[in-house]
Design a protein around this motif. Structure first.
Motif, PDB file in Angstrom:
ATOM      1  N   ILE A 226      48.425  33.114  48.679  1.00 29.29           N
ATOM      2  CA  ILE A 226      47.123  33.773  48.623  1.00 29.29           C
ATOM      3  C   ILE A 226      46.079  32.853  47.992  1.00 29.29           C
ATOM      4  O   ILE A 226      44.905  32.869  48.385  1.00 29.29           O
ATOM      5  CB  ILE A 226      47.204  35.100  47.845  1.00 29.29           C
ATOM      6  N   ARG A 227      46.500  32.033  47.048  1.00 32.50           N
ATOM      7  CA  ARG A 227      45.561  31.113  46.397  1.00 32.50           C
ATOM      8  C   ARG A 227      45.080  30.010  47.344  1.00 32.50           C
ATOM      9  O   ARG A 227      44.042  29.402  47.109  1.00 32.50           O
ATOM     10  CB  ARG A 227      46.220  30.489  45.165  1.00 32.50           C
ATOM     11  N   CYS A 331      44.596  30.587  36.753  1.00 30.61           N
ATOM     12  CA  CYS A 331      45.252  31.597  37.587  1.00 30.61           C
ATOM     13  C   CYS A 331      46.149  32.499  36.745  1.00 30.61           C
ATOM     14  O   CYS A 331      46.294  33.696  37.031  1.00 30.61           O
ATOM     15  CB  CYS A 331      46.067  30.919  38.685  1.00 30.61           C
ATOM     16  N   CYS A 337      44.969  36.954  42.654  1.00 30.51           N
ATOM     17  CA  CYS A 337      45.773  36.610  43.829  1.00 30.51           C
ATOM     18  C   CYS A 337      47.177  37.187  43.742  1.00 30.51           C
ATOM     19  O   CYS A 337      47.792  37.500  44.768  1.00 30.51           O
ATOM     20  CB  CYS A 337      45.824  35.096  44.019  1.00 30.51           C
TER      21      CYS A 337
END
Length: 374
Positions: A226-227, A331, A337
């Protein structure tokens, strides 16, 4: 919408994409004088006759051809008068074969081409790794016609908006379907490996080992999918509202059916099924096969079973990136994400919460086996 599509030199590809808004195709011979952005061992081998026939067919269908001369390095050959003469002769040969322009990453190549053929279209490859407005300004000053932005720029909407000031001076192109890791530390090495394995007399290898590092990061954390900075077909309108209408579909190493599927999905701005079907995704396609070939780890087999349900993304999921700066936020702190991954990713029918994948290490001891004498 204008699509720029990688070609595998199958004439049937031209016939099947002509109904879509494809304005350009791009590609090259396998081994070249300069090298380019795809390792030679993943590309079809075409001679000049086959090459010209393919270009002629594209031109008959109103599609232009850009030659990929987008090596990340010339290994210092810029200092050689002999090499520069060969380079000029190679450019002339390709122009006579019918190329409409070139894709380059190095300012040296841009200047050589423009000094000899100012009328040709020259795109600046994502291999130039353009991260900011000033770099775009510099390439415009050197004569670039198109800037292909770095994949990592795709969700930096502050930058994308700021670059619209150059719309009258240069075309801006976004890559839709590469699956490079966000903030990838292996990217520079991968660029060089691809360049050196596609140049005449370059390294002799049959697999680009940085992909193994990349696949390990994906295997250890599936939210990395997703990132990645791909663009979903459904999200193209978000970019079009920002002023972008030229999109690159990578995949010149793919089979015709695969390329056509991706072109159709992005043309229609919709895809039903696994998003990975229209993304490059070598982590789950190439690495398990490579591991089997060298009798390596079975830990990567799970990547073949990953499904990213394209229709389960929230309709305004990209808005988060419009209001949050990924360049300045960890993150591990953000977790957005991760939340999206739990919504859209399944593995063998199981959601991420029910998986128990132990972390693995990169088997760097296998790298020597990927060489010509491995």
């Amino acid at each position: 919408m204008r699509l720029v599509v990688g070609t595998n030199f199958d004439d049937n590809l031209i016939e099947r994409i002509r109904e879509f808004p494809v304005t350009h195709i791009f590609g090259s011979h396998t081994k070249t004088l300069t090298g380019h952005g795809r390792a030679s061992f993943v590309l079809p081998n075409v001679d000049d006759e086959r090459f010209k026939d393919h270009l002629d067919l594209a031109h008959e269908r109103g599609i232009k051809f850009l030659y990929t001369m987008n090596t990340a390095t010339l290994n210092g050959k810029e200092y050689s008068e002999t090499f520069v003469r060969k380079l000029s002769a190679e450019i002339e040969r390709l122009v006579k074969l019918g190329v409409d322009g070139f894709i380059v990453a190095l300012p040296f190549l841009l200047k050589i081409i423009k000094s000899e053929h100012p009328e040709l279209e020259v795109s600046i490859s994502s291999y130039a790794r353009i991260y900011n407005l000033r770099e775009v300004e510099n390439f415009i000053e050197l004569g670039a016609n198109t800037i292909i932005l770095h994949e990592d720029d795709n969700r930096n909407f502050k930058l994308l908006r700021s670059l619209q000031r150059f719309r009258k001076e240069v075309d801006l192109e976004l890559i839709t379907n590469n699956s490079c890791l966000w903030g990838c530390i292996y990217r520079r090495t991968h660029d060089l490996v691809s360049s050196l394995s596609s140049v005449e007399g370059g390294i002799n290898a049959w697999f680009e080992y940085p992909i193994l590092f990349c696949a390990t990061d994906v295997r250890n954390d599936l939210a990395n999918i997703i990132r990645m900075r791909w663009i979903r077909p459904e999200d193209l309108d978000f970019y079009e509202r920002l002023g972008y209408d030229r999109f690159k579909i990578a995949g010149r190493n793919k089979k015709t059916d695969w390329i056509v599927r991706a072109v159709k999905a992005y043309s229609k701005r919709s895809y039903e099924g696994n998003l990975l079907d229209v993304l490059s995704y070598p982590q789950g396609r190439a690495v398990p096969k490579v591991m089997e070939k060298v009798n390596g780890s079975k830990d990567y087999e799970v990547l073949k079973e990953v499904i990213v349900n394209n229709k389960r993304f929230p309709s305004k999921w990209l808005n988060f990136f419009d209001y949050n700066n990924c360049e300045e936020r960890s993150c591990s702190e953000c977790k957005y994400c991760d939340i999206i991954a739990r919504e859209v990713i399944t593995v063998n029918g199981k959601d991420l919460n029910s998986l128990d994948l132990k972390r693995i290490q990169v088997p760097i001891e296998l790298i020597q086996r990927f060489g010509g004498d491995g």
